[in-house]
Scaffold this active site. Sequence first.
Site, short mmCIF file in Angstrom:
data_model
loop_
_atom_site.label_atom_id
_atom_site.label_comp_id
_atom_site.label_asym_id
_atom_site.label_seq_id
_atom_site.Cartn_x
_atom_site.Cartn_y
_atom_site.Cartn_z
N ALA A 64 0.86 -1.20 0.00
CA ALA A 64 0.00 0.00 0.00
C ALA A 64 0.88 1.24 0.00
O ALA A 64 2.11 1.15 -0.15
CB ALA A 64 -0.91 -0.02 1.22
N ASN A 65 0.30 2.42 0.14
CA ASN A 65 1.08 3.65 0.26
C ASN A 65 0.36 4.61 1.19
O ASN A 65 -0.71 4.31 1.72
CB ASN A 65 1.32 4.26 -1.12
CG ASN A 65 0.02 4.60 -1.82
OD1 ASN A 65 -0.76 5.41 -1.34
ND2 ASN A 65 -0.24 3.93 -2.95
N ARG A 66 0.94 5.78 1.39
CA ARG A 66 0.45 6.69 2.43
C ARG A 66 -0.72 7.57 2.01
O ARG A 66 -1.13 8.45 2.77
CB ARG A 66 1.59 7.62 2.88
CG ARG A 66 2.71 6.94 3.56
CD ARG A 66 3.71 7.98 4.04
NE ARG A 66 4.96 7.37 4.42
CZ ARG A 66 5.16 6.79 5.59
NH1 ARG A 66 4.18 6.75 6.48
NH2 ARG A 66 6.32 6.25 5.87
#
Length: 410
Positions: free
Chosen positions: A212-214
């Site tokens: 995932a990412n932020r």
Amino acid sequence: MSVLSGKRILLIVGGGIAAYKCLDLIRRLREQGAAVTPVMTGAAAEFVTPLSVGALAASRVYSDLFDREDEQDVGHIRLAREHDLVLLAPATADRMARVANGLAEDLAGAILLATRAPVLMAPAMNPAMWDHPATRRNHRRLLDDGIGFVGPGSGEMAEKGEAGTGRMAEPLEIVAAAEALLAPRKRPLTGLSAIVTSGPTHEPIDPVRYIANRSSGRQGHAIAEALRDAGARVTLVSGPVTLADPRDVAVRHVETAAEMLIAVEAALPADIAVFVAAVADWRVAAESSRKIKKTGDGPPALALAENPDILSTIGHHDRRPGLVIGFAAETDDLLANARGKLARKGADAILANDVSPGAGAGGGVMGGTENTIRLVTAEGVEEWPTLAKEAAATRLAEWIAARLGRTETA
Ligand code: C5P
């Protein structure tokens, strides 16, 4: 001149200690040129006298649903219909609960149910009552029903030693909220449709793990709302976020980039597409159907595969929307990279933002609340000031309207 000038406001004075502020509120509303018709609930008269309310409003005060003379003379339906705004101040926990459930057993309840005018509530209650799950639920319901709110604020309460959220907004704040509610809306994108992608994607590794990412989805969701407010019909394709679905927007929830592309293509044709999602560039080539175990032979090697580029796919699509906009979160060579993306991905504009750690408060640090945007088109670069993500979204909606040559329509 205030938008309240010449407006007819029906002010329902609720039964709480904050009712005393209504005297000042009536004066402030009339200063802006509004005519105020007061309605007092039974309990309101315990806190403030009908005589002073009527004198300040220079109007008759209505109070009882079953007053035969009032009903013959005006009628609660006419009272409900003849006004440009219905204002309830103070809105007690009890009154919010009644309105949330559509109860109409007194004049105030009947008016609030029968009116077609915008309704604005200024809650005031003990902080424990405001925080109670039942009030939270009623508040959400009323918001969903389209009711506007101003306050409550935080601070000292009338009860000695009590502090928290529950103070009624000050009269001038209520006047400002009434003005905002009645201000004519600019809806230049009426009749157009838009697709917005937002949030991160989750690319599964096995049943319990993912890449995932932020991205928080804040900017994408704000853009969906700004386009909606500008009159567009909006489909929001959102990766996993903790944000609530925006109201009056068709939301498609997806997890992976592949699902996002399918949902975006299903939403075509559209006039406008804004790709804000932080789509994972890679997915795990072969997702394991079982949880990958520690074997003692060291970590597993994860082979990655390229994800589809959604912006680029739509930018070159045979059903390409008339206006395609992308984002470029960069840490280096911001403008050169944004220009490259513009051409490569078939976009009309790229909103470039600096996500390098040194970009400071204005940097579009992922998950933050502000954004410093440079809007890159074939014609050049527009530098925008550091803006809250909502304000950046409004500015983008205005830019889109101008680009499409849309003059404001009511
Ligand atoms: O190439 P890069 O990821 O920096 O491009 C960012 C822009 O492209 C954003 O508008 C993003 O939403 C979009 N994008 C996409 N699909 C991908 C990767 C990026 O739509 N797989």
